[in-house]
Design a protein around this motif. Structure first.
Motif, PDB file in Angstrom:
ATOM      1  N   PRO A  20       0.771  -1.135  -0.069  1.00  0.00           N
ATOM      2  CA  PRO A  20       0.066  -0.083  -0.048  1.00  0.00           C
ATOM      3  C   PRO A  20       0.834   1.342   0.209  1.00  0.00           C
ATOM      4  N   PRO A  23       0.570   6.026   4.452  1.00  0.00           N
ATOM      5  CA  PRO A  23      -0.663   6.700   4.942  1.00  0.00           C
ATOM      6  C   PRO A  23      -0.842   8.261   4.670  1.00  0.00           C
ATOM      7  N   GLU A  35      -6.980   3.601   7.393  1.00  0.00           N
ATOM      8  CA  GLU A  35      -6.584   3.707   6.297  1.00  0.00           C
ATOM      9  C   GLU A  35      -6.080   2.172   5.644  1.00  0.00           C
ATOM     10  N   GLN A  36      -5.555   1.384   6.561  1.00  0.00           N
ATOM     11  CA  GLN A  36      -4.853   0.252   6.514  1.00  0.00           C
ATOM     12  C   GLN A  36      -5.311  -0.498   7.743  1.00  0.00           C
ATOM     13  N   SER A  38      -5.635  -3.867   8.107  1.00  0.00           N
ATOM     14  CA  SER A  38      -4.922  -4.877   8.234  1.00  0.00           C
ATOM     15  C   SER A  38      -3.563  -4.600   9.012  1.00  0.00           C
ATOM     16  N   TRP A  39      -3.102  -3.560   9.162  1.00  0.00           N
ATOM     17  CA  TRP A  39      -1.949  -3.072   9.886  1.00  0.00           C
ATOM     18  C   TRP A  39      -2.137  -3.251  11.544  1.00  0.00           C
ATOM     19  N   HIS A  69       7.515   1.042   2.074  1.00  0.00           N
ATOM     20  CA  HIS A  69       7.789  -0.366   2.160  1.00  0.00           C
ATOM     21  C   HIS A  69       9.341  -0.553   1.583  1.00  0.00           C
TER      22      HIS A  69
END
Length: 201
Positions: A20, A23, A35-36, A38-39, A69
């Motif tokens: 992704p 942010p 926003e994420q 799963s994080w 990343h």
């Protein structure tokens, strides 16, 4: 019909595998996890595994990579002009260097990738856990934990950071960010817990 369905499923799979973007609001941990989603699960799993507070690990990632990343340190320059190689082997969300990443893999038996958020968080959890075990630095002490993270435990023990006033400023910034994240997390943790119960990843 089946072809269309297969195309949609493949597209979803490819999107799920892609890293992704950073942010939009990196100063607010609630907005980051909204926003994420799963994080949050990744961060919570790290906290449960290693005991390192979510806000401390997230403050490290913000400082080290700004949640990119594939972050790398700047390249060295030959004759002050031509880019040539990188300053260090630091890479990924946690900016883990090759030797430290190798130590982590050997110690935990985990493979993983420095460009995967969940693996980077687990690395930070392990590193801070070992810093507490070896040096007695609390996992809640973002300032000293960051100095040990940046300088290595040997460098921290030798207090090499005392000759680096800019690093001291950065460590204080990480400490403040961890405090801010911690306060913010208290405001939204019940919401994140509720939302994570149905999030599939």
């Amino acid at each position: 019909m089946y072809k269309s369905l297969l195309t949609v499923l493949l597209s979803i799979g490819l999107v799920g595998c892609a890293a992704p973007p950073p942010p939009k609001n990196q100063s607010n941990i609630c907005e980051i996890f909204r926003e994420q989603p799963s994080w949050y699960k990744d961060a919570k799993r790290m906290e449960e595994e290693w005991g390192t507070p979510i806000q401390v690990a997230m403050a490290f990632v913000k400082q080290e990579s700004s949640f990119r990343h594939d972050a790398r340190p700047p390249k060295k320059k030959v004759l002050w002009v031509i880019p040539w190689g990188h300053v260090s082997s630091a890479y990924g969300y946690a900016q883990a260097q090759d030797p430290a990443w190798s130590d982590y893999q050997k110690a935990t038996g985990n493979g993983g990738s420095r460009t995967k958020f969940s693996d980077a968080m687990m690395f930070i959890g392990w590193y801070t856990h070992e810093t507490q075990r070896q040096l007695g630095v609390s996992k809640w002490d973002a300032y000293n934990q960051y100095l040990a993270y940046h300088e290595g435990r040997g460098g921290y023990s030798r207090k090499t950071y005392n000759a680096k006033p800019n690093l001291i400023k950065v460590a204080r910034r990480v400490e403040q960010q961890a405090k801010d994240y911690g306060w913010q997390l208290k405001q939204c943790r019940s919401e994140l817990e509720k939302n994570s119960s149905w999030w599939p990843w």
